[in-house]
Design a protein around this motif. Structure first.
Motif, PDB file in Angstrom:
ATOM      1  N   GLY A  37      32.414  41.531  59.125  1.00 22.55           N
ATOM      2  CA  GLY A  37      33.108  40.202  59.117  1.00 22.55           C
ATOM      3  C   GLY A  37      33.810  40.152  57.898  1.00 22.55           C
ATOM      4  O   GLY A  37      34.473  39.030  57.412  1.00 22.55           O
ATOM      5  N   LYS A  38      33.536  40.821  56.830  1.00 20.97           N
ATOM      6  CA  LYS A  38      33.806  40.771  55.389  1.00 20.97           C
ATOM      7  C   LYS A  38      35.535  41.198  55.354  1.00 20.97           C
ATOM      8  O   LYS A  38      35.778  42.247  55.806  1.00 20.97           O
ATOM      9  N   LYS A  39      36.408  40.246  54.905  1.00 22.27           N
ATOM     10  CA  LYS A  39      37.603  40.600  54.768  1.00 22.27           C
ATOM     11  C   LYS A  39      37.903  41.528  53.572  1.00 22.27           C
ATOM     12  O   LYS A  39      37.264  41.430  52.609  1.00 22.27           O
ATOM     13  N   GLU A  40      38.862  42.384  53.791  1.00 21.50           N
ATOM     14  CA  GLU A  40      38.884  43.170  52.542  1.00 21.50           C
ATOM     15  C   GLU A  40      39.578  42.504  51.363  1.00 21.50           C
ATOM     16  O   GLU A  40      39.041  42.933  50.114  1.00 21.50           O
ATOM     17  N   GLU A  41      40.121  41.378  51.408  1.00 23.54           N
ATOM     18  CA  GLU A  41      40.399  40.449  50.250  1.00 23.54           C
ATOM     19  C   GLU A  41      39.384  39.777  49.484  1.00 23.54           C
ATOM     20  O   GLU A  41      39.456  39.254  48.400  1.00 23.54           O
TER      21      GLU A  41
ATOM     22  N   ARG B  52      44.954  44.976  50.219  1.00 25.36           N
ATOM     23  CA  ARG B  52      44.776  43.859  49.579  1.00 25.36           C
ATOM     24  C   ARG B  52      43.194  43.585  49.436  1.00 25.36           C
ATOM     25  O   ARG B  52      42.750  42.747  50.063  1.00 25.36           O
ATOM     26  N   TYR B  53      42.505  44.155  48.432  1.00 25.22           N
ATOM     27  CA  TYR B  53      41.232  44.124  48.040  1.00 25.22           C
ATOM     28  C   TYR B  53      41.020  42.665  46.966  1.00 25.22           C
ATOM     29  O   TYR B  53      42.071  42.275  46.593  1.00 25.22           O
ATOM     30  N   GLY B  54      39.950  42.068  46.813  1.00 25.41           N
ATOM     31  CA  GLY B  54      39.510  41.024  45.970  1.00 25.41           C
ATOM     32  C   GLY B  54      40.064  41.490  44.550  1.00 25.41           C
ATOM     33  O   GLY B  54      40.650  40.731  43.924  1.00 25.41           O
ATOM     34  N   GLY B  55      39.498  42.460  44.029  1.00 22.23           N
ATOM     35  CA  GLY B  55      39.970  42.978  42.865  1.00 22.23           C
ATOM     36  C   GLY B  55      39.394  44.388  42.538  1.00 22.23           C
ATOM     37  O   GLY B  55      38.442  44.760  43.096  1.00 22.23           O
TER      38      GLY B  55
ATOM     39  N   LYS C 194      47.640  56.691  49.287  1.00 20.44           N
ATOM     40  CA  LYS C 194      48.434  55.895  50.412  1.00 20.44           C
ATOM     41  C   LYS C 194      47.952  54.511  50.576  1.00 20.44           C
ATOM     42  O   LYS C 194      46.817  54.043  50.138  1.00 20.44           O
ATOM     43  N   GLY C 195      48.940  53.608  51.067  1.00 22.57           N
ATOM     44  CA  GLY C 195      48.620  52.389  51.220  1.00 22.57           C
ATOM     45  C   GLY C 195      49.392  51.263  50.481  1.00 22.57           C
ATOM     46  O   GLY C 195      50.198  51.759  49.568  1.00 22.57           O
ATOM     47  N   ASP C 196      49.121  50.126  50.317  1.00 20.94           N
ATOM     48  CA  ASP C 196      49.569  48.940  49.618  1.00 20.94           C
ATOM     49  C   ASP C 196      48.657  48.114  48.947  1.00 20.94           C
ATOM     50  O   ASP C 196      48.032  47.398  49.861  1.00 20.94           O
ATOM     51  N   PHE C 197      48.607  47.958  47.810  1.00 20.63           N
ATOM     52  CA  PHE C 197      47.638  47.125  47.365  1.00 20.63           C
ATOM     53  C   PHE C 197      47.920  45.532  47.229  1.00 20.63           C
ATOM     54  O   PHE C 197      47.179  44.810  47.277  1.00 20.63           O
ATOM     55  N   ALA C 198      49.306  45.298  47.583  1.00 23.30           N
ATOM     56  CA  ALA C 198      49.855  44.119  47.976  1.00 23.30           C
ATOM     57  C   ALA C 198      49.339  42.965  46.940  1.00 23.30           C
ATOM     58  O   ALA C 198      48.978  41.777  47.355  1.00 23.30           O
ATOM     59  N   GLY C 199      49.237  43.347  45.768  1.00 26.19           N
ATOM     60  CA  GLY C 199      49.080  42.451  44.535  1.00 26.19           C
ATOM     61  C   GLY C 199      47.518  42.369  44.057  1.00 26.19           C
ATOM     62  O   GLY C 199      47.082  41.433  43.267  1.00 26.19           O
ATOM     63  N   THR C 200      46.688  43.301  44.544  1.00 22.89           N
ATOM     64  CA  THR C 200      45.370  43.278  44.317  1.00 22.89           C
ATOM     65  C   THR C 200      45.213  43.534  42.685  1.00 22.89           C
ATOM     66  O   THR C 200      45.872  44.183  41.996  1.00 22.89           O
ATOM     67  N   PRO C 201      44.549  42.491  42.139  1.00 26.11           N
ATOM     68  CA  PRO C 201      44.307  42.501  40.691  1.00 26.11           C
ATOM     69  C   PRO C 201      43.402  43.676  40.197  1.00 26.11           C
ATOM     70  O   PRO C 201      42.406  43.892  40.686  1.00 26.11           O
TER      71      PRO C 201
ATOM     72  N   ASN D 106      52.823  51.234  41.279  1.00 27.19           N
ATOM     73  CA  ASN D 106      53.757  51.823  42.093  1.00 27.19           C
ATOM     74  C   ASN D 106      53.478  51.598  43.357  1.00 27.19           C
ATOM     75  O   ASN D 106      54.160  51.401  44.327  1.00 27.19           O
ATOM     76  N   MET D 107      52.076  51.274  43.581  1.00 30.40           N
ATOM     77  CA  MET D 107      51.531  50.762  45.077  1.00 30.40           C
ATOM     78  C   MET D 107      51.187  49.378  45.126  1.00 30.40           C
ATOM     79  O   MET D 107      50.492  48.881  45.811  1.00 30.40           O
ATOM     80  N   ASN D 108      51.965  48.786  44.078  1.00 29.37           N
ATOM     81  CA  ASN D 108      51.871  47.034  44.296  1.00 29.37           C
ATOM     82  C   ASN D 108      50.547  46.507  43.883  1.00 29.37           C
ATOM     83  O   ASN D 108      50.163  45.435  44.039  1.00 29.37           O
TER      84      ASN D 108
END
Length: 211
Positions: free
Chosen positions: A91-95, A119-122, A141-148, A174-176
């Protein structure tokens, strides 16, 4: 091959909204890297620290040809992949999943998250870079979608060339990923107070941006 041996600390996993996976360096241990938590903003986190077989994630330099570090490197990456799958299944979300590591553990951290960008927490890398004699962008591969992401290192560092840190940061950008890299002149192969403050910025949701 690496056996699944996870040392835990912090809040019980079932009671924690956030999880920090910590990876120790060569010659270190899960208990060593968990000691870092005394300085991190992790009171609401479950902490998970895998233990490498023989205290090393792979035998040679992270800048050796990848084949020289097999099968240990693939085994370490698979261990992390399985751990993240288990967390998500529970149940843990990637973020809400965070990653951190020092030295060899920082290299493994960066390699894993960049091969599995989301999009991980950090992500916190205390002295590390992407693994291989040369960086192979096809591995990622993939997209970090702003992961710090925070990457800190010394200039010079006996194990991690600053040029590899910059090159790794650029791949993640480059992977955001929202990357902050800090180079500390003459710091040595250690973790500084300034780096801990940057890491806490990531853990506290400051988007990895501190001036």
């Amino acid at each position: 091959m690496h056996k699944k041996n996870i040392v835990s600390a912090g809040k019980p996993l079932a009671a924690a909204d956030k999880v920090l996976i910590l990876l120790h360096g060569r010659g270190g241990s899960a208990e060593d890297i968990l000691g870092l938590a005394d300085h991190l903003s992790v009171k609401d986190f479950a902490l998970l620290a895998p233990q490498a077989t023989n205290n090393s994630w792979y035998p040679y330099s992270f800048m050796a040809p990848v084949e020289q570090n097999e099968p240990w490197l693939s085994s370490a990456l698979s261990l992390l992949e399985d751990l993240v799958k288990e967390l998500k299944a529970s149940g843990k979300k990637e973020e809400n999943i965070f990653f951190g590591g020092f030295s060899q553990g920082a290299c493994l951290t960066l390699e894993f998250v960049t091969r599995n960008a989301a999009r991980y927490g950090g992500v916190i890398a205390f002295t590390g870079g992407l693994i291989g004699e040369k960086i192979n962008p096809e591995n990622y591969k993939g997209d970090f979608a702003g992961t710090p992401v925070f990457i800190g290192t010394s200039d010079p560092d006996m194990h991690v060339p600053v040029a590899r840190v910059y090159a790794s940061s650029n791949i993640l950008r480059n992977m955001n990923a929202a990357v902050v890299e800090k180079v500390y002149p003459g710091m040595g192969h250690t973790i500084s107070r300034e780096e801990v403050l940057e890491a806490n910025g990531v853990l506290e949701g400051w988007n990895g941006v501190m001036e």
